[in-house]
Design a protein around this motif. Sequence first.
Motif, PDB file in Angstrom:
ATOM      1  N   GLY A  12     -78.014 -29.770  35.102  1.00  0.00           N
ATOM      2  CA  GLY A  12     -77.754 -30.100  33.705  1.00  0.00           C
ATOM      3  C   GLY A  12     -77.693 -28.916  32.768  1.00  0.00           C
ATOM      4  O   GLY A  12     -77.470 -29.087  31.571  1.00  0.00           O
ATOM      5  N   ARG A  13     -77.880 -27.724  33.268  1.00  0.00           N
ATOM      6  CA  ARG A  13     -77.820 -26.526  32.414  1.00  0.00           C
ATOM      7  C   ARG A  13     -76.609 -25.688  32.780  1.00  0.00           C
ATOM      8  O   ARG A  13     -76.283 -25.538  33.948  1.00  0.00           O
ATOM      9  N   LYS A  14     -76.023 -25.112  31.762  1.00  0.00           N
ATOM     10  CA  LYS A  14     -74.843 -24.257  31.982  1.00  0.00           C
ATOM     11  C   LYS A  14     -75.291 -22.809  32.118  1.00  0.00           C
ATOM     12  O   LYS A  14     -76.186 -22.353  31.407  1.00  0.00           O
ATOM     13  N   TYR A  15     -74.656 -22.120  33.071  1.00  0.00           N
ATOM     14  CA  TYR A  15     -74.936 -20.700  33.302  1.00  0.00           C
ATOM     15  C   TYR A  15     -73.613 -19.961  33.382  1.00  0.00           C
ATOM     16  O   TYR A  15     -72.680 -20.404  34.039  1.00  0.00           O
ATOM     17  N   ARG A  16     -73.559 -18.810  32.708  1.00  0.00           N
ATOM     18  CA  ARG A  16     -72.382 -17.944  32.827  1.00  0.00           C
ATOM     19  C   ARG A  16     -72.668 -16.969  33.961  1.00  0.00           C
ATOM     20  O   ARG A  16     -73.707 -16.318  33.984  1.00  0.00           O
ATOM     21  N   MET A  17     -71.741 -16.902  34.894  1.00  0.00           N
ATOM     22  CA  MET A  17     -71.926 -16.059  36.069  1.00  0.00           C
ATOM     23  C   MET A  17     -70.728 -15.135  36.208  1.00  0.00           C
ATOM     24  O   MET A  17     -69.596 -15.521  35.926  1.00  0.00           O
ATOM     25  N   ALA A  18     -70.977 -13.928  36.648  1.00  0.00           N
ATOM     26  CA  ALA A  18     -69.903 -12.962  36.905  1.00  0.00           C
ATOM     27  C   ALA A  18     -69.561 -12.993  38.390  1.00  0.00           C
ATOM     28  O   ALA A  18     -70.421 -13.237  39.237  1.00  0.00           O
ATOM     29  N   CYS A  19     -68.301 -12.783  38.679  1.00  0.00           N
ATOM     30  CA  CYS A  19     -67.852 -12.704  40.073  1.00  0.00           C
ATOM     31  C   CYS A  19     -66.606 -11.831  40.130  1.00  0.00           C
ATOM     32  O   CYS A  19     -66.037 -11.464  39.100  1.00  0.00           O
ATOM     33  N   GLU A  20     -66.201 -11.496  41.347  1.00  0.00           N
ATOM     34  CA  GLU A  20     -64.969 -10.725  41.499  1.00  0.00           C
ATOM     35  C   GLU A  20     -63.796 -11.560  41.013  1.00  0.00           C
ATOM     36  O   GLU A  20     -63.782 -12.784  41.169  1.00  0.00           O
ATOM     37  N   ASP A  21     -62.837 -10.897  40.441  1.00  0.00           N
ATOM     38  CA  ASP A  21     -61.637 -11.568  39.972  1.00  0.00           C
ATOM     39  C   ASP A  21     -60.988 -12.313  41.138  1.00  0.00           C
ATOM     40  O   ASP A  21     -60.852 -11.771  42.231  1.00  0.00           O
ATOM     41  N   GLY A  22     -60.638 -13.570  40.926  1.00  0.00           N
ATOM     42  CA  GLY A  22     -60.028 -14.370  41.978  1.00  0.00           C
ATOM     43  C   GLY A  22     -61.026 -15.233  42.744  1.00  0.00           C
ATOM     44  O   GLY A  22     -60.640 -16.084  43.529  1.00  0.00           O
ATOM     45  N   GLN A  23     -62.332 -15.013  42.510  1.00  0.00           N
ATOM     46  CA  GLN A  23     -63.372 -15.771  43.208  1.00  0.00           C
ATOM     47  C   GLN A  23     -63.975 -16.890  42.356  1.00  0.00           C
ATOM     48  O   GLN A  23     -64.969 -17.499  42.736  1.00  0.00           O
ATOM     49  N   GLU A  24     -63.371 -17.148  41.212  1.00  0.00           N
ATOM     50  CA  GLU A  24     -63.919 -18.137  40.286  1.00  0.00           C
ATOM     51  C   GLU A  24     -64.049 -19.524  40.928  1.00  0.00           C
ATOM     52  O   GLU A  24     -65.099 -20.170  40.802  1.00  0.00           O
ATOM     53  N   THR A  25     -63.016 -19.982  41.583  1.00  0.00           N
ATOM     54  CA  THR A  25     -63.040 -21.313  42.210  1.00  0.00           C
ATOM     55  C   THR A  25     -64.102 -21.381  43.293  1.00  0.00           C
ATOM     56  O   THR A  25     -64.821 -22.376  43.401  1.00  0.00           O
ATOM     57  N   HIS A  26     -64.211 -20.329  44.058  1.00  0.00           N
ATOM     58  CA  HIS A  26     -65.218 -20.286  45.128  1.00  0.00           C
ATOM     59  C   HIS A  26     -66.629 -20.359  44.551  1.00  0.00           C
ATOM     60  O   HIS A  26     -67.478 -21.125  45.026  1.00  0.00           O
ATOM     61  N   LEU A  27     -66.887 -19.583  43.507  1.00  0.00           N
ATOM     62  CA  LEU A  27     -68.202 -19.594  42.873  1.00  0.00           C
ATOM     63  C   LEU A  27     -68.512 -20.970  42.283  1.00  0.00           C
ATOM     64  O   LEU A  27     -69.621 -21.494  42.447  1.00  0.00           O
ATOM     65  N   SER A  28     -67.537 -21.577  41.644  1.00  0.00           N
ATOM     66  CA  SER A  28     -67.733 -22.921  41.078  1.00  0.00           C
ATOM     67  C   SER A  28     -68.044 -23.934  42.177  1.00  0.00           C
ATOM     68  O   SER A  28     -68.913 -24.796  42.017  1.00  0.00           O
ATOM     69  N   SER A  29     -67.360 -23.802  43.279  1.00  0.00           N
ATOM     70  CA  SER A  29     -67.595 -24.693  44.422  1.00  0.00           C
ATOM     71  C   SER A  29     -69.003 -24.529  44.985  1.00  0.00           C
ATOM     72  O   SER A  29     -69.679 -25.507  45.322  1.00  0.00           O
ATOM     73  N   LEU A  30     -69.464 -23.277  45.102  1.00  0.00           N
ATOM     74  CA  LEU A  30     -70.822 -23.013  45.585  1.00  0.00           C
ATOM     75  C   LEU A  30     -71.862 -23.607  44.636  1.00  0.00           C
ATOM     76  O   LEU A  30     -72.849 -24.217  45.076  1.00  0.00           O
ATOM     77  N   ALA A  31     -71.641 -23.436  43.338  1.00  0.00           N
ATOM     78  CA  ALA A  31     -72.575 -23.977  42.346  1.00  0.00           C
ATOM     79  C   ALA A  31     -72.617 -25.500  42.421  1.00  0.00           C
ATOM     80  O   ALA A  31     -73.695 -26.104  42.370  1.00  0.00           O
ATOM     81  N   THR A  32     -71.477 -26.118  42.576  1.00  0.00           N
ATOM     82  CA  THR A  32     -71.420 -27.581  42.700  1.00  0.00           C
ATOM     83  C   THR A  32     -72.171 -28.045  43.944  1.00  0.00           C
ATOM     84  O   THR A  32     -72.937 -29.010  43.898  1.00  0.00           O
ATOM     85  N   ARG A  33     -71.976 -27.341  45.020  1.00  0.00           N
ATOM     86  CA  ARG A  33     -72.669 -27.694  46.271  1.00  0.00           C
ATOM     87  C   ARG A  33     -74.185 -27.530  46.117  1.00  0.00           C
ATOM     88  O   ARG A  33     -74.953 -28.376  46.541  1.00  0.00           O
ATOM     89  N   PHE A  34     -74.617 -26.438  45.502  1.00  0.00           N
ATOM     90  CA  PHE A  34     -76.041 -26.207  45.289  1.00  0.00           C
ATOM     91  C   PHE A  34     -76.627 -27.287  44.371  1.00  0.00           C
ATOM     92  O   PHE A  34     -77.731 -27.791  44.598  1.00  0.00           O
ATOM     93  N   ASN A  35     -75.864 -27.657  43.356  1.00  0.00           N
ATOM     94  CA  ASN A  35     -76.327 -28.681  42.418  1.00  0.00           C
ATOM     95  C   ASN A  35     -76.528 -30.024  43.129  1.00  0.00           C
ATOM     96  O   ASN A  35     -77.404 -30.801  42.743  1.00  0.00           O
ATOM     97  N   ARG A  36     -75.735 -30.286  44.157  1.00  0.00           N
ATOM     98  CA  ARG A  36     -75.921 -31.525  44.936  1.00  0.00           C
ATOM     99  C   ARG A  36     -77.299 -31.565  45.581  1.00  0.00           C
ATOM    100  O   ARG A  36     -77.921 -32.622  45.661  1.00  0.00           O
ATOM    101  N   TYR A  37     -77.778 -30.415  46.057  1.00  0.00           N
ATOM    102  CA  TYR A  37     -79.129 -30.357  46.622  1.00  0.00           C
ATOM    103  C   TYR A  37     -80.160 -30.763  45.571  1.00  0.00           C
ATOM    104  O   TYR A  37     -81.069 -31.551  45.839  1.00  0.00           O
ATOM    105  N   ILE A  38     -80.003 -30.204  44.387  1.00  0.00           N
ATOM    106  CA  ILE A  38     -80.946 -30.505  43.309  1.00  0.00           C
ATOM    107  C   ILE A  38     -80.883 -31.992  42.955  1.00  0.00           C
ATOM    108  O   ILE A  38     -81.917 -32.653  42.813  1.00  0.00           O
ATOM    109  N   ASP A  39     -79.670 -32.528  42.865  1.00  0.00           N
ATOM    110  CA  ASP A  39     -79.527 -33.957  42.560  1.00  0.00           C
ATOM    111  C   ASP A  39     -80.161 -34.818  43.652  1.00  0.00           C
ATOM    112  O   ASP A  39     -80.808 -35.828  43.354  1.00  0.00           O
ATOM    113  N   ASP A  40     -79.988 -34.410  44.915  1.00  0.00           N
ATOM    114  CA  ASP A  40     -80.608 -35.153  46.025  1.00  0.00           C
ATOM    115  C   ASP A  40     -82.127 -35.140  45.913  1.00  0.00           C
ATOM    116  O   ASP A  40     -82.789 -36.167  46.093  1.00  0.00           O
ATOM    117  N   TYR A  41     -82.688 -33.981  45.597  1.00  0.00           N
ATOM    118  CA  TYR A  41     -84.147 -33.882  45.456  1.00  0.00           C
ATOM    119  C   TYR A  41     -84.645 -34.662  44.245  1.00  0.00           C
ATOM    120  O   TYR A  41     -85.720 -35.262  44.287  1.00  0.00           O
TER     121      TYR A  41
END
Length: 129
Positions: A12-41
């Motif tokens: 439920g909290r927004k975080y600004r994260m830096a990544c290599e140019d072109g990796q934005e979608t990958h980083l967003s996908s990782l964050a979404t996947r990690f958030n699923r763990y939190i939602d499950d818990y």
Amino acid sequence: MPVAEVSVEINGRKYRMACEDGQETHLSSLATRFNRYIDDYKGTFGEIGDNRLTVMAGIAVVDELVEAERKLEQLRAELQTVTKAGNDVAAEAESMESKFAAKLADVARRIESIATAVDAAGQEPQGNS
């Protein structure tokens, strides 16, 4: 190297994260996947505190990583075993081929010897009886 920024949402909290140019979608996908763990818990344990949920989700991710590394190592060992077995079979086939070639050459010499003897016998003068 160019740096891009991505806004991700974790628990439920927004975080600004830096990544290599072109990796934005990958980083967003990782964050979404990690958030699923939190939602499950959250679903399993209820509201037990943001930090605790994050730590539990992080440990779960690391546990999966360790299990994946263990499986990878097991697959590497199996691949090594299969490769060795394949090399052993190839060496045995090469040895058999070499033995077969030697036997074939021996048989060819014998046939040649018999053919020479037959030719010689056919060229001998026949005696008068």
